[in-house]
Design an enzyme around this catalytic site. Structure first.
Site, PDB file in Angstrom:
ATOM      1  N   HIS A  20       0.863  -1.195   0.000  1.00  0.00           N
ATOM      2  CA  HIS A  20       0.000   0.000   0.000  1.00  0.00           C
ATOM      3  C   HIS A  20       0.892   1.234   0.000  1.00  0.00           C
ATOM      4  O   HIS A  20       1.301   1.720   1.046  1.00  0.00           O
ATOM      5  CB  HIS A  20      -0.917  -0.047   1.236  1.00  0.00           C
ATOM      6  CG  HIS A  20      -1.946   1.036   1.280  1.00  0.00           C
ATOM      7  ND1 HIS A  20      -3.128   0.919   1.979  1.00  0.00           N
ATOM      8  CD2 HIS A  20      -1.984   2.276   0.729  1.00  0.00           C
ATOM      9  CE1 HIS A  20      -3.825   2.030   1.855  1.00  0.00           C
ATOM     10  NE2 HIS A  20      -3.153   2.876   1.102  1.00  0.00           N
ATOM     11  N   HIS A  22       1.250   4.906  -2.348  1.00  0.00           N
ATOM     12  CA  HIS A  22       0.883   5.791  -3.459  1.00  0.00           C
ATOM     13  C   HIS A  22       2.165   6.464  -3.923  1.00  0.00           C
ATOM     14  O   HIS A  22       2.801   7.183  -3.143  1.00  0.00           O
ATOM     15  CB  HIS A  22      -0.118   6.849  -2.996  1.00  0.00           C
ATOM     16  CG  HIS A  22      -1.376   6.265  -2.431  1.00  0.00           C
ATOM     17  ND1 HIS A  22      -2.526   6.111  -3.171  1.00  0.00           N
ATOM     18  CD2 HIS A  22      -1.653   5.774  -1.189  1.00  0.00           C
ATOM     19  CE1 HIS A  22      -3.466   5.564  -2.402  1.00  0.00           C
ATOM     20  NE2 HIS A  22      -2.960   5.343  -1.202  1.00  0.00           N
ATOM     21  N   HIS A 200      -9.623   1.097  -1.340  1.00  0.00           N
ATOM     22  CA  HIS A 200      -9.536   1.681  -0.004  1.00  0.00           C
ATOM     23  C   HIS A 200     -10.935   1.582   0.610  1.00  0.00           C
ATOM     24  O   HIS A 200     -11.927   1.982  -0.020  1.00  0.00           O
ATOM     25  CB  HIS A 200      -9.153   3.155  -0.079  1.00  0.00           C
ATOM     26  CG  HIS A 200      -7.696   3.411  -0.335  1.00  0.00           C
ATOM     27  ND1 HIS A 200      -7.031   2.875  -1.395  1.00  0.00           N
ATOM     28  CD2 HIS A 200      -6.783   4.146   0.358  1.00  0.00           C
ATOM     29  CE1 HIS A 200      -5.767   3.278  -1.354  1.00  0.00           C
ATOM     30  NE2 HIS A 200      -5.587   4.051  -0.298  1.00  0.00           N
ATOM     31  N   GLU A 203     -11.192   3.137   6.015  1.00  0.00           N
ATOM     32  CA  GLU A 203     -10.112   3.984   6.538  1.00  0.00           C
ATOM     33  C   GLU A 203     -10.790   4.995   7.474  1.00  0.00           C
ATOM     34  O   GLU A 203     -10.567   4.971   8.682  1.00  0.00           O
ATOM     35  CB  GLU A 203      -9.390   4.700   5.390  1.00  0.00           C
ATOM     36  CG  GLU A 203      -8.288   5.658   5.840  1.00  0.00           C
ATOM     37  CD  GLU A 203      -7.631   6.420   4.672  1.00  0.00           C
ATOM     38  OE1 GLU A 203      -8.192   6.419   3.556  1.00  0.00           O
ATOM     39  OE2 GLU A 203      -6.561   7.031   4.899  1.00  0.00           O
ATOM     40  N   ASP A 281       1.774   3.895   2.908  1.00  0.00           N
ATOM     41  CA  ASP A 281       0.737   4.757   2.309  1.00  0.00           C
ATOM     42  C   ASP A 281       1.335   5.953   1.547  1.00  0.00           C
ATOM     43  O   ASP A 281       1.532   5.861   0.339  1.00  0.00           O
ATOM     44  CB  ASP A 281      -0.243   5.229   3.398  1.00  0.00           C
ATOM     45  CG  ASP A 281      -1.618   5.580   2.852  1.00  0.00           C
ATOM     46  OD1 ASP A 281      -1.839   5.399   1.658  1.00  0.00           O
ATOM     47  OD2 ASP A 281      -2.472   6.043   3.643  1.00  0.00           O
ATOM     48  N   ASP A 282       1.599   7.058   2.232  1.00  0.00           N
ATOM     49  CA  ASP A 282       2.176   8.267   1.612  1.00  0.00           C
ATOM     50  C   ASP A 282       3.349   8.728   2.478  1.00  0.00           C
ATOM     51  O   ASP A 282       3.249   9.736   3.196  1.00  0.00           O
ATOM     52  CB  ASP A 282       1.116   9.370   1.537  1.00  0.00           C
ATOM     53  CG  ASP A 282      -0.108   8.942   0.747  1.00  0.00           C
ATOM     54  OD1 ASP A 282      -0.016   8.888  -0.493  1.00  0.00           O
ATOM     55  OD2 ASP A 282      -1.130   8.628   1.383  1.00  0.00           O
TER      56      ASP A 282
HETATM   57  N1  ADE Z   1      -4.662   8.835  -1.687  1.00  0.00           N
HETATM   58  C1  ADE Z   1      -3.423   8.874  -1.198  1.00  0.00           C
HETATM   59  N2  ADE Z   1      -3.398   8.457   0.068  1.00  0.00           N
HETATM   60  C2  ADE Z   1      -4.679   8.111   0.383  1.00  0.00           C
HETATM   61  C3  ADE Z   1      -5.296   7.588   1.535  1.00  0.00           C
HETATM   62  N3  ADE Z   1      -4.629   7.318   2.653  1.00  0.00           N
HETATM   63  N4  ADE Z   1      -6.631   7.377   1.496  1.00  0.00           N
HETATM   64  C4  ADE Z   1      -7.323   7.638   0.391  1.00  0.00           C
HETATM   65  N5  ADE Z   1      -6.784   8.123  -0.711  1.00  0.00           N
HETATM   66  C5  ADE Z   1      -5.465   8.353  -0.732  1.00  0.00           C
HETATM   67 ZN    ZN Z   2      -3.768   4.750   0.574  1.00  0.00          ZN
END
Ligand code: ADE
Ligand code: ZN
Length: 334
Positions: A20, A22, A200, A203, A281-282
């Site tokens: 996971h 991005h 997703h 969350e 994630d990011d």
């Molecule tokens: N796009 C990038 N990170 C995300 C996240 N945690 N949840 C939903 N969309 C995303």
């Molecule tokens: Zn994500």
């Protein structure tokens, strides 16, 4: 060595998988600055420190606004190559041997950046990663769920020209108020074209979105899924079918899904027998790549070595790696 040092050592030296991530969320402020100059794109920050101090989020939407703004500096194939290559160097540092990355074409197409530019830059870096470091990868294209379903069909059509590079489709962006059912026809079409599906769900959104991702979008994995513990019947289903949940602990703290890491429900999920693993994630926005996510979470939740092993084993099992490679890695880490 005490238990904590043993755990940290184990995390660092064990080959790992990330499921996971991005790629646009791995854009570090330094590269954002460099690309804004290279492409003459204005960003609302004067220094790298100013960018970093803007990363205080209250929820998913407050993050997404800054995340899409950051993506504006990505213009050329070289930009997408550089972005992906920087993430690969982090993979090497963290001993990630296989990664499955998301990209968001719909945050680039409206700015006049072509689908081919994006996918070629990313793919070139991933090929080099395999050649130089033996790091394998898969690419998953995400649809932005705050947009309508109709324009997504054209994006799907463009992805069909790159079936050799894109393995599946996912669903990201603003979850609340954008239920999976909104994309029922799109995901049906994607599956007809041979793409694997993920989404997703859970969350910030309710357990119903996890149910509908499974039942309507036929997903093979749920991204995040941390809200599932609020629905016992759902937990039973997820455990029974061993549906992977790609949990992202530092992300959940930054986006205020949990107030602090000590209160994250990952350990509860593990103990319920859910197939969970840790991801970043990011990472450029949430303060840490995979090893940091694993180390911080292990400390905060008092994970033992067996828990950590299980998380890493789950990530290999849940990957879209070819079975033979999966077995080879599972044997190796055991
Ligand atoms: N796009 C990038 N990170 C995300 C996240 N945690 N949840 C939903 N969309 C995303
Ligand atoms: Zn994500």
């Amino acid at each position: 060595m005490n238990n904590l040092d043993t755990n940290i050592n184990f995390i660092k030296k064990t080959p790992k998988v990330e499921l996971h991530l991005h790629i646009e969320g791995s854009l570090e402020p330094e590269l954002m600055f460099k690309l804004s100059k290279r492409n003459k794109i204005e960003i609302p920050f004067k220094t790298v420190d100013e960018i970093r101090s803007a990363y205080n989020f209250t929820n998913l939407d407050s993050f997404l606004k800054i995340y899409y703004e950051g993506s504006n500096v990505l213009i050329t194939e070289e930009d997408f190559f550089d972005l992906t290559w920087e993430y690969i160097l982090r993979c090497k540092q963290d001993n990630i041997v296989h990664t499955e990355i998301f990209f968001d074409p719909q945050s680039h197409l409206p700015r006049g950046v072509s689908f081919d530019t994006v996918i070629k830059g990313i793919h070139k870096a991933l090929k080099k990663a395999e050649k130089d470091f033996g790091i394998t990868s898969k690419i998953i294209m995400c649809f932005l769920r705050h947009l309508d379903e109709e324009p997504c069909f054209d994006v799907l059509k463009q992805a069909c020209n790159h079936k050799d590079k894109i393995i599946g489709v996912g669903l990201d962006s603003s979850e609340k108020g954008n239920p999976p059912v909104k994309f029922k026809r799109l995901f049906e079409q994607a599956m007809k074209e041979g793409f694997i599906t993920v989404a997703h769900a859970g969350e910030e959104g309710p357990p119903e979105y996890i149910w509908d991702s499974l039942d309507i979008l036929k997903v093979k994995r749920i991204d995040h899924g941390v809200q599932c513990l609020n629905d016992e019947k759902l937990v039973n289903k997820l455990v029974h079918a061993q549906i992977p949940l790609t949990v992202c602990p530092l992300s959940n703290i930054k986006l205020c899904v949990f107030d602090k890491l000590e209160n994250h429900n990952l350990k509860k999920m593990l103990d319920r027998g859910l197939r969970v693993m840790v991801n970043s994630d990011d990472p450029a926005y949430f303060g840490g790549y995979l090893n940091k996510n694993l180390i911080e979470t292990s400390k905060a939740l008092n994970l033992n070595l067996e828990d950590i092993k299980k998380l890493i084993e789950n990530s290999f099992k849940s990957s879209f790696l070819e079975n033979e490679k999966k077995e080879k890695w599972l044997e190796k880490i055991n």
